[in-house]
Design an enzyme around this catalytic site. Structure first.
Site, PDB file in Angstrom:
ATOM      1  N   ARG A  49     -65.826 -36.029 -67.338  1.00 15.36           N
ATOM      2  CA  ARG A  49     -64.305 -35.576 -67.594  1.00 15.36           C
ATOM      3  C   ARG A  49     -63.685 -34.984 -66.443  1.00 15.36           C
ATOM      4  O   ARG A  49     -62.418 -35.062 -66.317  1.00 15.36           O
ATOM      5  CB  ARG A  49     -64.521 -34.509 -68.605  1.00 15.36           C
ATOM      6  CG  ARG A  49     -63.292 -33.769 -69.004  1.00 15.36           C
ATOM      7  CD  ARG A  49     -63.051 -33.014 -70.240  1.00 15.36           C
ATOM      8  NE  ARG A  49     -64.473 -32.490 -70.830  1.00 15.36           N
ATOM      9  CZ  ARG A  49     -65.145 -31.594 -70.274  1.00 15.36           C
ATOM     10  NH1 ARG A  49     -64.661 -30.704 -69.509  1.00 15.36           N
ATOM     11  NH2 ARG A  49     -66.148 -30.970 -71.008  1.00 15.36           N
ATOM     12  N   TYR A 101     -37.803 -42.128 -72.876  1.00 14.65           N
ATOM     13  CA  TYR A 101     -38.757 -42.812 -73.599  1.00 14.65           C
ATOM     14  C   TYR A 101     -38.878 -42.218 -74.853  1.00 14.65           C
ATOM     15  O   TYR A 101     -39.162 -41.021 -75.081  1.00 14.65           O
ATOM     16  CB  TYR A 101     -40.131 -42.926 -72.835  1.00 14.65           C
ATOM     17  CG  TYR A 101     -41.407 -43.429 -73.562  1.00 14.65           C
ATOM     18  CD1 TYR A 101     -41.401 -45.034 -73.734  1.00 14.65           C
ATOM     19  CD2 TYR A 101     -42.443 -42.705 -73.705  1.00 14.65           C
ATOM     20  CE1 TYR A 101     -42.481 -45.432 -74.521  1.00 14.65           C
ATOM     21  CE2 TYR A 101     -43.601 -43.490 -74.579  1.00 14.65           C
ATOM     22  CZ  TYR A 101     -43.542 -44.851 -74.772  1.00 14.65           C
ATOM     23  OH  TYR A 101     -44.365 -45.281 -75.438  1.00 14.65           O
TER      24      TYR A 101
HETATM   25  C1  LIG Z   1     -44.943 -46.108 -72.049  1.00 19.46           C
HETATM   26  C2  LIG Z   1     -44.038 -45.119 -71.318  1.00 19.46           C
HETATM   27  C3  LIG Z   1     -44.669 -43.579 -71.457  1.00 19.46           C
HETATM   28  C4  LIG Z   1     -45.897 -43.365 -72.081  1.00 19.46           C
HETATM   29  O1  LIG Z   1     -46.914 -44.003 -71.511  1.00 19.46           O
HETATM   30  P1  LIG Z   1     -48.285 -44.251 -72.253  1.00 19.46           P
HETATM   31  O2  LIG Z   1     -49.214 -45.064 -71.381  1.00 19.46           O
HETATM   32  O3  LIG Z   1     -47.981 -45.292 -73.520  1.00 19.46           O
HETATM   33  O4  LIG Z   1     -48.812 -43.068 -72.794  1.00 19.46           O
HETATM   34  C5  LIG Z   1     -43.986 -42.732 -70.828  1.00 19.46           C
HETATM   35  N1  LIG Z   1     -42.487 -43.057 -70.014  1.00 19.46           N
HETATM   36  C6  LIG Z   1     -42.222 -44.440 -70.284  1.00 19.46           C
HETATM   37  C7  LIG Z   1     -40.780 -44.777 -69.648  1.00 19.46           C
HETATM   38  C8  LIG Z   1     -42.864 -45.281 -70.772  1.00 19.46           C
HETATM   39  O5  LIG Z   1     -42.313 -46.601 -70.710  1.00 19.46           O
END
Ligand SMILES: *Cc1c(COP(=O)(O)O)cnc(C)c1O
Length: 384
Positions: A49, A101
């Site tokens: 971890r 996002y």
């Molecule tokens: C997919 C994405 C995230 C989140 O990432 P995960 O790996 O799905 O948790 C954050 N920011 C952007 C711009 C993304 O495309």
């Protein structure tokens, strides 16, 4: 030795042969714990971890290509975002871009509002942002540039300069550009965040995140929370990302080449209302894009003439472009943000941002561009 170029770093930094056997590919240290010779005496690894040698290799490589002193690899992009929020003192003020996002918006608007204060603003409007910064006095400014899905671009250097005046930290979500096309720390940002799930890994078979920074203090604080909370990536997933990362430079070049061609093809198509791609002269921030990015990436957003029924016809008829969430893989994907990735944003908010039912997002893969255009042509012909 002179500093290696990007194309060399992705293959060699953290990719040194295994010292015990000479295996050219580093092993996957699939272990949870490590033997100690005497209590507290170990080789720098106690428990996975906290640390794992496969993850360490990946962190070294990512730090080097983002031009950072440190990197922490996390279990997902959103867990990386969460760690940054946990690190801030309770009651901190966060000024966040208004077109981030969908999962970031959900995290900030549904999970953390009892702990911190959030304000969502248009970070592309510098004058307005300057006023917001002096009124709100944020502890942290969260930028995503280019944004998802509208590909709006914020001026990292100008915003970092404004932030310094009020001692605010600047975080840039650099997922869309990858370290190949944009390095926010060089423009004054304090932290860079990536969803490794996307371009960095590039093969749609891993979920992961990363935070890069220069400050030892920030790194140590974030590491404390990562170890205390536990969102660490598994050794196997870190190994897969190390493997995917080797081709990041060639993949990004291929994504961009295809995207440029498809963007201009769509821009001239009679059934398309508008195309948004930072590499097109028609993009309102094309000049800023050329200034702060080294390329324009593989993401294209376009508006079909019509509404939801036209979008459905198009989306049901593409074959090579797979209808799926996510982005940044070698295969082309198509997304309908209003129903899929951005459904967690209320409709009024979505539409005030410009995410309408005729908006389609493409993650252009590295297949043959003629095949991709044929696929789009075929699906567009079905739209009446
Ligand atoms: C997919 C994405 C995230 C989140 O990432 P995960 O790996 O799905 O948790 C954050 N920011 C952007 C711009 C993304 O495309």
């Amino acid at each position: 030795m002179k500093e290696m170029k990007f194309e060399t770093k992705v293959i060699h930094v953290g990719g040194e042969p295994d010292p015990t056997t000479g295996a050219i590919m580093p092993p996957i240290y699939q272990t949870s714990t490590y033997v100690q010779s005497s209590p507290g005496e170990h080789k720098g690894y106690e428990y996975t971890r906290s640390h794992n040698p496969t993850r360490t290799r990946l962190e070294e490589c990512l730090a080097s290509i983002e031009g950072a002193n440190h990197c922490l690899v996390t279990a997902s992009g959103l867990s990386a975002s969460s760690l940054i929020m946990h690190m801030l003192p309770k009651g901190s003020k966060i000024l966040c871009g208004d077109d981030v996002y969908g999962g970031t918006y959900r995290l900030f608007s549904k999970v953390f509002p009892d702990i911190h204060h959030y304000k969502f603003v248009d970070t592309t409007n510098l004058k307005n942002l300057e006023n917001e910064i002096s009124d709100f006095k944020p502890a942290l400014i969260w930028l995503e540039t280019p944004t998802n899905p509208l590909l709006k671009i914020s001026d990292i250097k100008a915003i970092s300069d404004l932030a310094k005046k009020v001692q605010a930290l600047v975080v840039v979500d650099n997922t869309f550009m990858s370290p190949y096309f944009q390095n926010p720390l060089h423009h004054g940002a304090d932290m860079v965040l990536h969803s490794m799930t996307k371009f960095i890994n590039g093969h749609s078979d891993v979920v992961g995140g990363a935070i890069m920074m220069n400050s030892q203090e920030l790194r140590d604080k974030l590491f404390f929370y990562q170890n205390a909370i536990g969102p660490c990536q598994s050794p196997f997933d870190s190994w897969l990302v190390l493997r995917g990362l080797k081709t990041l430079a060639v993949r990004m070049k291929a994504h961009e080449k295809n995207a440029l061609e498809i963007a201009s093809y769509l821009e001239n198509h009679p059934k398309v209302e508008k195309v948004v791609y930072p590499g097109l002269k028609s993009h309102p921030q094309h000049d800023l894009a050329k200034k702060q990015m080294k390329g324009f990436g593989g993401m294209i957003t376009f508006f079909l003439k019509g509404g939801l029924s036209e979008s459905r016809l198009f989306l049901e008829n593409v074959k090579l472009f797979a209808l799926a969430e996510s982005l940044g893989g070698v295969e082309s994907l198509v997304d309908h943000p209003a129903i899929m990735t951005h459904a967690s944003i209320p409709k009024e908010v979505r539409e005030s941002l410009g995410i309408f039912d005729n908006l389609i997002r493409l993650s252009v893969g590295i297949e043959d561009v003629g095949d991709l255009k044929n696929d789009l042509e075929h699906a567009l012909a079905k739209v009446n």
